[in-house]
Write a protein that holds these residues in place. Structure first.
Motif, short mmCIF file in Angstrom:
data_model
loop_
_atom_site.label_atom_id
_atom_site.label_comp_id
_atom_site.label_asym_id
_atom_site.label_seq_id
_atom_site.Cartn_x
_atom_site.Cartn_y
_atom_site.Cartn_z
N THR A 234 -9.53 -68.99 -27.09
CA THR A 234 -9.47 -68.02 -28.19
C THR A 234 -10.13 -66.71 -27.80
OG1 THR A 234 -9.45 -69.82 -29.81
CG2 THR A 234 -10.04 -67.63 -30.61
N THR A 235 -11.22 -66.79 -27.10
CA THR A 235 -11.89 -65.57 -26.64
C THR A 235 -10.95 -64.72 -25.78
OG1 THR A 235 -14.04 -66.65 -26.67
CG2 THR A 235 -13.85 -64.65 -25.33
N GLU A 236 -10.23 -65.39 -24.87
CA GLU A 236 -9.27 -64.69 -24.00
C GLU A 236 -8.09 -64.17 -24.80
OE1 GLU A 236 -7.56 -63.21 -20.40
OE2 GLU A 236 -9.59 -63.71 -21.07
N ILE A 237 -7.60 -64.95 -25.73
CA ILE A 237 -6.46 -64.53 -26.56
C ILE A 237 -6.80 -63.29 -27.37
CG2 ILE A 237 -5.06 -65.20 -28.57
CD1 ILE A 237 -5.12 -68.09 -27.42
N ILE A 238 -7.96 -63.30 -28.00
CA ILE A 238 -8.37 -62.14 -28.80
C ILE A 238 -8.49 -60.90 -27.92
CG2 ILE A 238 -10.27 -61.15 -30.14
CD1 ILE A 238 -10.80 -63.96 -31.27
N SER A 239 -9.04 -61.07 -26.73
CA SER A 239 -9.19 -59.94 -25.80
C SER A 239 -7.84 -59.38 -25.39
CB SER A 239 -9.98 -60.40 -24.57
OG SER A 239 -10.08 -59.36 -23.63
N LEU A 240 -6.88 -60.25 -25.09
CA LEU A 240 -5.55 -59.80 -24.67
C LEU A 240 -4.80 -59.13 -25.82
CD1 LEU A 240 -4.48 -62.82 -22.44
CD2 LEU A 240 -4.87 -60.46 -21.67
N LEU A 241 -4.93 -59.68 -27.01
CA LEU A 241 -4.29 -59.05 -28.16
C LEU A 241 -4.82 -57.63 -28.37
CD1 LEU A 241 -4.27 -62.06 -30.69
CD2 LEU A 241 -2.30 -61.13 -29.46
N HIS A 242 -6.11 -57.48 -28.21
CA HIS A 242 -6.72 -56.15 -28.33
C HIS A 242 -6.18 -55.21 -27.26
CE1 HIS A 242 -9.87 -53.23 -29.35
NE2 HIS A 242 -9.98 -53.04 -28.03
#
Length: 283
Positions: free
Chosen positions: A102-110
């Motif tokens: 989730t941490t990586e997903i949120i970063s990529l979405l940003h």
């Protein structure tokens, strides 16, 4: 003279006996008649009672049906934002949060200016409340996916389904102050969301969302899901809204950038679904 008297007395006694017999017969006949009348009246009363009960049940069903129609109309009137069918993809993620993925997903979405909707499980949220808060801060939409994700538990009854969703909704509200109505049923609405479950969901005012693009990322380990999504998007773009199902898994996060980059380079907007939109559901 004595014989005449005896004869007369015998005749009188016989007449008395006949008279008494007739009286008894009439009373017995009247009693039988009264009993028959009582039986008929009781039967009629029961028939009227059954008819009244049936009428009440019919009226109740009609009222319930009218109430449901009224609720459906009321709910539809609250959908103020239309799902777009052009170059717009609605990204959704299930089963999280996961501390790494989730941490990586949120970063990529940003990084790619993308928004998404997260349908989360209460135990995973309880273990990662800071990620739930981070999603909200980044402008993503919070939704629930239940508690157990076990068919035998969540679909035990309509009440158990609502209870799981309410537990997850309560956690989000306690953690972020947001009272979401965004719900995704475990494994989707078919075949488990039967009419009684759908009625319970509607009465709870849930926005029950399915999808029409299944990444199948849950069984992909080498990023095959990316091309799978792209192929489906190319088939449906311009024909239907594009609601993509993904999961908060490390293997999904590891290859997500390739998918987001494709959407950006091909001029797709990446948006979140929310409560103002009429949910896309399996047909």
């Amino acid at each position: 003279m004595g014989k005449i008297t005896v004869t007369i007395l015998a005749l009188l006694l016989l007449m008395l006996i006949v008279f008494i017999s007739e009286q008894i017969g009439e009373k017995r006949a009247q009693a039988i008649k009264n009993q028959h009348v009582a039986i008929q009246q009781n039967k009629q009363s029961k028939e009227e009672e059954n008819l009244t009960t049936t009428d009440i049940q019919i009226d109740k069903k009609r009222i319930d049906d009218e109430s449901q129609v009224s609720e459906d109309i009321k709910k539809k009137s609250s959908f103020t934002t239309a799902l777009e069918t052009g170059k717009v993809v609605y990204l959704t993620f299930d089963d999280g949060p996961d501390p790494l993925a989730t941490t990586e997903i949120i970063s990529l979405l940003h990084k790619y200016n993308a928004k998404a909707t997260f349908f989360m499980l209460e135990p995973n949220m309880a273990n990662n409340p800071e990620l739930v808060q981070k999603m909200l801060e980044e402008g993503h939409v919070l939704g629930v996916h239940g508690v157990s994700h076990e068919v035998s538990k969540v679909y035990q009854s309509p009440q158990s389904f609502v209870a799981e969703m309410e537990q997850a909704i309560g956690f989000i509200e306690d953690t972020t102050g947001v009272e979401t109505k965004m719900v995704r049923a475990p494994y989707g609405s078919k075949p488990y969301i039967t009419p009684p479950f759908k009625l319970a969901s509607d009465q709870a005012d849930y926005r029950l969302w399915d999808w029409n693009i299944d990444s199948v990322d849950w069984k992909s380990t080498n990023g095959e899901y990316v091309q799978n999504v792209i192929n489906q998007v190319n088939q449906l773009v311009g024909k239907e809204p594009l609601v993509v199902l993904l999961h908060e898994k490390p293997t999904t996060a590891a290859h997500l950038e390739k998918l987001l980059k494709y959407f950006q380079e091909n001029n797709y907007e990446m948006k979140a679904i929310d409560e103002t939109m009429e949910p896309l559901q399996f047909k």
